[in-house]
Enzyme design. Sequence first.
Site, mmCIF file in Angstrom:
data_model
loop_
_atom_site.group_PDB
_atom_site.id
_atom_site.type_symbol
_atom_site.label_atom_id
_atom_site.label_comp_id
_atom_site.label_asym_id
_atom_site.label_seq_id
_atom_site.Cartn_x
_atom_site.Cartn_y
_atom_site.Cartn_z
ATOM 1 C CG HIS A 71 -7.804 44.103 58.093
ATOM 2 N ND1 HIS A 71 -6.773 44.228 59.000
ATOM 3 C CD2 HIS A 71 -8.193 42.813 58.147
ATOM 4 C CE1 HIS A 71 -6.537 43.045 59.567
ATOM 5 N NE2 HIS A 71 -7.377 42.181 59.067
ATOM 6 C CB CYS A 72 -6.117 49.929 58.622
ATOM 7 S SG CYS A 72 -5.110 49.387 57.239
ATOM 8 C CG LEU A 73 -8.517 52.985 60.885
ATOM 9 C CD1 LEU A 73 -9.129 54.383 60.836
ATOM 10 C CD2 LEU A 73 -7.143 53.050 61.520
#
Length: 418
Positions: A258-260
């Site tokens: 999800h982060c990048l």
Amino acid sequence: MYVVVAGQGYVGLPLAVRAAEVGHRVVGYDVDPRRVQQIATGESYVEDVASARLGAVLDSGAYSVTAEAAALARFDIAVITVPTPLRDGVPDLTYIESCAHTLGAHLRPGATVVLESTTYPGTTEELVLPILEKSSGLIAGADFHIGFSPERIDPGNKKWPFDKTPKVVSGIDAASLDVVKGFYDGLVETTVPVSTTKVAELTKLIENIFRHVNIALVNEMAMLARPLGLNVWEAIDAATSKPFGYMRFTPGPGVGGHCLPIDPSFLSWKVERDVGVSFRFVELANDVNNHMPDYVVRRLMEAFNTRRMAVRGSRVLLLGLAYKANTSDVRESPSVRVAELLLDLGAEVRGADPHVMGDARISARLIRVEATAEEVTASDAVVLLTDHAEFDYETILEHAPYVLDCRNRLSGANVDAL
């Protein structure tokens, strides 16, 4: 305290189990009944929470899991850890909104709500706070506390588990910050208080954008170094010897989780909407990283052409379907995109991943196999996408006719590095 953790995924489950272990009475709330049923049996699907740990807090009665909102009544602290996806480039905050309405219906004076879901600066005060006030009839600050503490879960990271990772904390006022900090002080070794919830929200995005941009940089370097006859991996190893002013990033088949792939676009959207300008670094990083699976397939096509073979009808073995080594997380995994592209080109694609079982995000056309010597030998090409520790790399190197190594794990006459 009576703690509710709304959302029992990769962020919420580790938080809930840790809170139960330190003595709180914890209810894990999730709207997915299948997930709730699995957790209730003591079966953890998150590598950071061993099933034995989960079973222990379930057996002790310190932790329970439910899909029933009525179980949330009279909580002391509620933490929101629900997904925040992108829909056509726009942040979808419907999960946060729905959760805030549900918690607001059970909010009582003196209670605290903490948002952990990654989002754009201003979400806590401009979206969550008004919903809680409207649903409860209470006033934030005067009647209840509210804050934001960005999650820093790194799946599979043994060096920096949840309790060892410093936790940024914030509140809408001094009293809220005191409560939020006090709660997390009991869960982790170090808390880092900041002045406002907007600063805390921006902190998370800065962390992710930093990684996203630097990974895009080395990915583009890898694509440019090859036609120049340069070994980008050797150059990166040499640069890493510098003890200051440099941080190591390596190329790969793309970015996942999800982060990048998602989080940096929250700030890009916010800047475009409120300031009227584009966030060029994020947009460029998105363009490079999103197209790395296409580059992997292009490299494989070139290798087949060199051997006077076609992709159509070939047998390709993909090693690793998760986006990250030694985890089962396939969210936004570039491996899934590589598989889809090869399948569309007519290849017979097989995938091996000891961590990933059935997942609806993986194409049903992909044949699931184990990376045995026989399977490797029968393949026309092997693509190492995720370098899980469980793979037998000596067997792969010995039996594969050709390997496209996207992680620089192997070396040999039959190996091409990304």
